[in-house]
Design a protein around this motif. Structure first.
Motif, PDB file in Angstrom:
ATOM      1  N   MET A  22      52.743  59.087  -0.853  1.00  0.00           N
ATOM      2  CA  MET A  22      53.023  60.232  -1.019  1.00  0.00           C
ATOM      3  C   MET A  22      54.237  59.613  -1.248  1.00  0.00           C
ATOM      4  SD  MET A  22      53.212  63.354  -1.052  1.00  0.00           S
ATOM      5  CE  MET A  22      51.735  63.863   0.054  1.00  0.00           C
ATOM      6  N   LEU A  23      54.307  60.224  -2.804  1.00  0.00           N
ATOM      7  CA  LEU A  23      56.008  60.285  -4.683  1.00  0.00           C
ATOM      8  C   LEU A  23      56.741  60.574  -3.816  1.00  0.00           C
ATOM      9  CD1 LEU A  23      56.841  58.088  -6.072  1.00  0.00           C
ATOM     10  CD2 LEU A  23      55.961  59.560  -7.987  1.00  0.00           C
TER      11      LEU A  23
ATOM     12  N   GLU B 148      49.772  64.230  -4.485  1.00  0.00           N
ATOM     13  CA  GLU B 148      50.671  62.778  -3.960  1.00  0.00           C
ATOM     14  C   GLU B 148      52.700  62.894  -4.287  1.00  0.00           C
ATOM     15  OE1 GLU B 148      48.504  60.170  -7.466  1.00  0.00           O
ATOM     16  OE2 GLU B 148      47.580  61.529  -7.031  1.00  0.00           O
ATOM     17  N   VAL B 149      52.832  64.293  -4.293  1.00  0.00           N
ATOM     18  CA  VAL B 149      54.207  64.295  -4.732  1.00  0.00           C
ATOM     19  C   VAL B 149      54.638  64.734  -3.668  1.00  0.00           C
ATOM     20  CG1 VAL B 149      56.151  65.178  -6.412  1.00  0.00           C
ATOM     21  CG2 VAL B 149      54.032  63.966  -7.132  1.00  0.00           C
ATOM     22  N   ALA B 150      55.606  64.721  -2.967  1.00  0.00           N
ATOM     23  CA  ALA B 150      56.065  65.308  -1.691  1.00  0.00           C
ATOM     24  C   ALA B 150      58.356  65.550  -1.760  1.00  0.00           C
ATOM     25  CB  ALA B 150      56.574  64.025  -0.270  1.00  0.00           C
TER      26      ALA B 150
ATOM     27  N   ALA C 184      64.824  59.045  -2.824  1.00  0.00           N
ATOM     28  CA  ALA C 184      63.630  59.653  -3.664  1.00  0.00           C
ATOM     29  C   ALA C 184      63.026  58.313  -3.842  1.00  0.00           C
ATOM     30  CB  ALA C 184      64.656  60.361  -4.750  1.00  0.00           C
ATOM     31  N   ASP C 185      62.075  57.945  -4.789  1.00  0.00           N
ATOM     32  CA  ASP C 185      61.624  57.111  -5.302  1.00  0.00           C
ATOM     33  C   ASP C 185      61.749  57.593  -6.514  1.00  0.00           C
ATOM     34  OD1 ASP C 185      59.902  56.302  -2.625  1.00  0.00           O
ATOM     35  OD2 ASP C 185      58.869  57.376  -3.017  1.00  0.00           O
ATOM     36  N   VAL C 186      61.616  58.589  -6.906  1.00  0.00           N
ATOM     37  CA  VAL C 186      62.050  58.809  -8.618  1.00  0.00           C
ATOM     38  C   VAL C 186      63.111  60.216  -8.357  1.00  0.00           C
ATOM     39  CG1 VAL C 186      59.682  60.174  -8.787  1.00  0.00           C
ATOM     40  CG2 VAL C 186      60.498  59.277 -10.828  1.00  0.00           C
ATOM     41  N   ILE C 187      63.840  60.506  -9.884  1.00  0.00           N
ATOM     42  CA  ILE C 187      64.580  61.966  -9.620  1.00  0.00           C
ATOM     43  C   ILE C 187      64.137  62.094 -10.796  1.00  0.00           C
ATOM     44  CG2 ILE C 187      66.803  62.673  -9.937  1.00  0.00           C
ATOM     45  CD1 ILE C 187      68.200  60.309  -8.958  1.00  0.00           C
ATOM     46  N   LEU C 188      63.313  63.495 -11.015  1.00  0.00           N
ATOM     47  CA  LEU C 188      62.274  64.077 -11.769  1.00  0.00           C
ATOM     48  C   LEU C 188      63.845  64.961 -12.460  1.00  0.00           C
ATOM     49  CD1 LEU C 188      60.934  64.706 -13.697  1.00  0.00           C
ATOM     50  CD2 LEU C 188      60.177  66.563 -12.528  1.00  0.00           C
TER      51      LEU C 188
ATOM     52  N   LEU D 233      56.012  59.712 -13.456  1.00  0.00           N
ATOM     53  CA  LEU D 233      56.787  59.668 -12.519  1.00  0.00           C
ATOM     54  C   LEU D 233      56.236  58.520 -11.762  1.00  0.00           C
ATOM     55  CD1 LEU D 233      56.646  63.220 -10.778  1.00  0.00           C
ATOM     56  CD2 LEU D 233      58.860  61.754 -11.508  1.00  0.00           C
ATOM     57  N   HIS D 234      54.626  58.293 -11.453  1.00  0.00           N
ATOM     58  CA  HIS D 234      54.566  56.986 -11.084  1.00  0.00           C
ATOM     59  C   HIS D 234      55.336  55.873 -11.320  1.00  0.00           C
ATOM     60  CE1 HIS D 234      52.103  57.511  -6.885  1.00  0.00           C
ATOM     61  NE2 HIS D 234      51.247  58.999  -7.869  1.00  0.00           N
ATOM     62  N   ALA D 235      54.711  55.345 -12.763  1.00  0.00           N
ATOM     63  CA  ALA D 235      55.591  54.561 -13.044  1.00  0.00           C
ATOM     64  C   ALA D 235      56.813  54.161 -13.584  1.00  0.00           C
ATOM     65  CB  ALA D 235      54.822  54.859 -14.740  1.00  0.00           C
ATOM     66  N   VAL D 236      58.007  55.633 -13.674  1.00  0.00           N
ATOM     67  CA  VAL D 236      59.172  54.988 -13.447  1.00  0.00           C
ATOM     68  C   VAL D 236      59.289  54.580 -11.620  1.00  0.00           C
ATOM     69  CG1 VAL D 236      61.037  56.703 -13.192  1.00  0.00           C
ATOM     70  CG2 VAL D 236      59.380  56.479 -14.712  1.00  0.00           C
ATOM     71  N   ALA D 237      58.705  55.232 -11.159  1.00  0.00           N
ATOM     72  CA  ALA D 237      58.945  54.786  -9.682  1.00  0.00           C
ATOM     73  C   ALA D 237      58.369  53.592  -9.440  1.00  0.00           C
ATOM     74  CB  ALA D 237      58.267  55.732  -8.459  1.00  0.00           C
ATOM     75  N   ALA D 238      58.076  52.876 -10.166  1.00  0.00           N
ATOM     76  CA  ALA D 238      57.031  51.296  -9.864  1.00  0.00           C
ATOM     77  C   ALA D 238      57.873  50.242 -10.748  1.00  0.00           C
ATOM     78  CB  ALA D 238      56.091  51.148 -10.447  1.00  0.00           C
ATOM     79  N   GLY D 239      59.016  50.719 -11.438  1.00  0.00           N
ATOM     80  CA  GLY D 239      60.475  50.508 -12.239  1.00  0.00           C
ATOM     81  C   GLY D 239      59.281  50.340 -14.195  1.00  0.00           C
ATOM     82  N   LEU D 240      59.108  51.093 -14.022  1.00  0.00           N
ATOM     83  CA  LEU D 240      58.408  50.642 -15.757  1.00  0.00           C
ATOM     84  C   LEU D 240      59.336  51.374 -16.531  1.00  0.00           C
ATOM     85  CD1 LEU D 240      54.824  50.469 -15.378  1.00  0.00           C
ATOM     86  CD2 LEU D 240      55.932  48.780 -15.402  1.00  0.00           C
ATOM     87  N   ARG D 241      60.062  51.873 -17.653  1.00  0.00           N
ATOM     88  CA  ARG D 241      60.759  52.430 -18.473  1.00  0.00           C
ATOM     89  C   ARG D 241      59.369  52.957 -19.257  1.00  0.00           C
ATOM     90  NH1 ARG D 241      64.663  53.567 -20.836  1.00  0.00           N
ATOM     91  NH2 ARG D 241      65.311  53.932 -23.641  1.00  0.00           N
TER      92      ARG D 241
END
Length: 196
Positions: free
Chosen positions: A1-2, A24-26, A43-47, A104-112
């Motif tokens: 879960m992201l 898929e998102v928490a 957090a894995d990512v900030i929106l 969200l998934h791409a950014v969390a994985a370190g992609l731009r």
């Protein structure tokens, strides 16, 4: 879960409660930009949903990026500012849930991530300028700016006064719609006008 931390000031929060997003998102927290910058969170990512860039947008973004990658959603002016300020990703504020989830998934994985719609809208928000708008001397000054030379060094190199260099720099910033020398160089490089 992201794990997603949501930052929203004066804009409605994106709906992450339906369909595949909910599976898929928490959401691990929500706050305004200033409050989020002062919060320690996991957090894995900030929106960041921004209706307009706040006055202290760049410093806040820099602080948030220390916690997690930042995906910015907003209107064209916000997207343009976000791209220039180093956001990990930008997505149109009307992005479909599937596109938002993928970003969200791409950014969390370190992609731009730069949503093609967002990039086009950001560029149109920046205003249109043409390389031929610059004079030959302005192009020379711009190339030397790209090489990192200070006004005094540019003046020596071109055999003109430092005052004249300042005049040319001001004209360049106005013509390309930039606020800083770095921004002017970036826009000129994107247009293929200078080499870095």
């Amino acid at each position: 879960m992201l794990r997603v931390f949501i930052v929203a000031d004066d804009s409605p929060l994106p709906d992450l409660t339906g369909g595949q997003l909910a599976e898929e998102v928490a959401i691990v927290g929500e706050a305004g930009a200033v409050e989020a910058a002062e919060t320690v969170f996991q957090a894995d990512v900030i929106l960041w949903q921004a209706g307009r860039p706040p006055d202290d947008f760049r410093p806040l973004l820099s602080i948030l990026l220390r916690h997690a990658p930042v995906l910015l959603i907003g209107p064209p002016a916000v997207m343009a500012e976000g791209l220039q300020a180093g956001a990990t990703g930008v997505v149109s504020d009307d992005a479909e849930p599937g596109r938002l989830l993928a970003a969200l998934h791409a950014v969390a994985a370190g992609l731009r991530v730069i949503d093609p719609d967002a990039e086009a809208r950001a560029e149109s928000a920046e205003g249109v300028w043409r390389p031929e708008d610059l004079t030959g001397r302005e192009r020379e000054v711009l190339q030397l700016l790209a090489e990192g030379l200070a006004n005094k060094q540019i003046a020596r190199r071109l055999g003109i006064s430092e005052h004249t260099v300042k005049f040319h720099v001001a004209a360049i910033l106005g013509k390309v719609g930039a606020h800083t020398r770095t921004e002017a160089v970036t826009r000129a490089a994107r247009a293929g006008l200078i080499t870095l």
